[in-house]
Design a protein around this motif. Sequence first.
Motif, short mmCIF file in Angstrom:
data_model
loop_
_atom_site.label_atom_id
_atom_site.label_comp_id
_atom_site.label_asym_id
_atom_site.label_seq_id
_atom_site.Cartn_x
_atom_site.Cartn_y
_atom_site.Cartn_z
N SER A 104 0.81 -1.21 0.00
CA SER A 104 0.00 0.00 0.00
C SER A 104 0.85 1.27 0.00
O SER A 104 0.35 2.36 -0.25
CB SER A 104 -0.93 0.01 1.22
OG SER A 104 -0.17 0.02 2.43
N ALA A 105 2.13 1.11 0.24
CA ALA A 105 3.03 2.26 0.25
C ALA A 105 3.21 2.78 -1.17
O ALA A 105 3.07 2.04 -2.15
CB ALA A 105 4.37 1.88 0.85
N LEU A 106 3.51 4.09 -1.28
CA LEU A 106 3.75 4.68 -2.59
C LEU A 106 4.99 4.06 -3.22
O LEU A 106 5.84 3.48 -2.53
CB LEU A 106 3.92 6.19 -2.46
CG LEU A 106 2.69 6.95 -1.92
CD1 LEU A 106 3.01 8.42 -1.73
CD2 LEU A 106 1.50 6.78 -2.85
N LYS A 107 5.09 4.23 -4.53
CA LYS A 107 6.17 3.58 -5.28
C LYS A 107 7.55 3.96 -4.76
O LYS A 107 8.43 3.10 -4.61
CB LYS A 107 6.06 3.92 -6.77
CG LYS A 107 7.10 3.24 -7.63
CD LYS A 107 6.89 3.57 -9.10
CE LYS A 107 7.92 2.87 -9.96
NZ LYS A 107 7.76 3.17 -11.39
N ASP A 108 7.76 5.24 -4.49
CA ASP A 108 9.08 5.70 -4.04
C ASP A 108 9.18 5.80 -2.52
O ASP A 108 10.21 6.24 -1.99
CB ASP A 108 9.40 7.06 -4.67
CG ASP A 108 9.48 6.99 -6.18
OD1 ASP A 108 9.89 5.91 -6.69
OD2 ASP A 108 9.14 7.96 -6.87
N GLU A 109 8.14 5.41 -1.83
CA GLU A 109 8.12 5.55 -0.36
C GLU A 109 8.85 4.39 0.30
O GLU A 109 8.67 3.24 -0.07
CB GLU A 109 6.67 5.58 0.13
CG GLU A 109 6.57 5.74 1.64
CD GLU A 109 5.14 5.71 2.12
OE1 GLU A 109 4.92 5.82 3.34
OE2 GLU A 109 4.22 5.56 1.27
#
Length: 634
Positions: A104-109
Amino acid sequence: MRIRIGTKLIASFVLFVLLIVAVALYSVVVGEKSLQESIGRSSVFLAEEMLRRVDESVYLKIEGLQRYLKRPYLQETILKSNREFERIANVEEYIESKDREWVSALKDEITPFMKELLSNELSKDLRREFIEFYEKKYGYDVFSELFVTNKYGANVAQTGKTTDYRQDDEEWWWISREKGFYVSDVEYDESAGTYAISVGVRAEDESGNFIGVIKAVVSVEEIIREAESRTQQYGTTVVKLLTKDGRLIYVTEDFQFLEDVSGKEFFKKIKKGSDFFVSVEDGREKLFSCAHSIGYRTYQGRKWILVVSHDIQEVLGPAFILRGLIVAVSCFLIAIALLLAIFLSRAITKPITILTKGAEAIGRGNLEQRVEVKTKDEIGTLAATFNEMAERRKRADEELKQALEELKRSNAELEQFAYIASHDLQEPLRMVKSYVQNLELRYKDKLDSEANEFIAHTLDGVTRMQALINDLLAYSRVGTRGKPFEPTDCEAVLDEALTNLKVAIEESSAEITYTPLPTVMADPGELVQLFQNLIGNAIKFRSKEAPRICISAEKKKKEWVFSVQDNGIGIDPELSERIFAIFQRLHTEDEYAGTGVGLAICKKIVERHGGQIWVESEPGKGSTFYFTLTPENA
């Protein structure tokens, strides 16, 4: 159509040169095929070697990962993770919750949990041992990504952010666990963001128990580097590495990654084993060689196909140049041959023409004709021989005239003999026969059996003597007392012959059939005798069955072929060539006694009519006599 010697000489020279040219061109063609085969096999060997090195490279990656998994520090890290997970009350729920948080985390997170995994000592060691080491050694990335999972499928260490945390729901993870290692086909790795192959290896403790899995994403560039370094055999050489279903992995020229080329003509010609063939690609004829991946040691390979192609024009360039030179030289040789043939033909045909005219003059009766050819070669010798032959011809002509006069005198004497035979011999024989018949009638019942037998033998001998003299007279008359040829109905002639044989036909119960017969130019009396002799023989030489005789005629081209077929005792094949000679009897048994003149008469009659006569027969299977009438008489 008459062909002049000069024309034959010119044609012979040209044909000889063309033969040499044909042999030379054939040699070039054979050479082209041999060269093509040699290059094809060489390219097949090259392709096999390339694929072997590719498979070996993949195997070495697997082997390297297996060695790395045996390091104590790595095993301690994985075992520690397994023990921690064992203390969790609900491991499945824990992994699932962490995986949901991860994806669920953003791509760059990078979450704190991710950072912890990315920065632990094992992750740092993976980056040092695989990514940084190989990048420094080769100048490019060999491994795009590596990560390690525990036995529950959860990540323990990783060199970069993966797409998810949980791995035991992936096929590669389970294959690695069950079979020891896993190698994928070329695919796009989302985590690494590149086209690569994934290599998974099972991790075990010292007792061989499963403790986890390591996965490495290997760059395609590393796989194909070996192939690229060995491809430039010719300027037009192109190397293609394909998946087994026909998708491009690598090409030594611009290409679209994983492009489907299974519909291309060259791919359709690829067989299961290594082979080479000629096909067309992009409108150009090319020589293709292909090899199939067979793996290396324990790695069975992914069934990839390596194809090496060369432009035919470049591969066979020297042979094409040689062919052109042969054609040019051939044209030159043909021109030289024509000039030489013309010169020789004039030198040869001129004296031959003189000889020909001399021969024609002699043929017209000019026996004084001589030729003047003074060349000192075979033709000069021929001219001298010709003059000598003309002189001999002159002498021979005079001798022939004398011989003809002698022959006329001999013929006159033979005619006188025929007259004596027909009168002076026949009359005494008739008297003897008559007296013997009277003795038989008068004393038949008064003499003993031996005397009656003597009388019977005497009467039989006289009868045979009369038959022989009659046949000889008939033989001598053929051609000497024959009538001029006239239109003759063969069916009417056959009816007359059958009437003459009526008694013999009735006594033997012979069955005689015939097909429609033609009208021909012939001597009717001689044709009656011809049919009568052949049918009479068929009745005389019959088997135990009643004679069955069939007469027919068939038109072949401009010639009539007549046949007289019977079911008699047949003739020995050894006699088939001699039976038409005078006094040659068909059979020696008394039962079939004859004069041996009848078939000689048939032959003389047929030949007088311009035809031929022959027989086809086997002992016990009957006979068929054939005779022909030539176009002039038919």
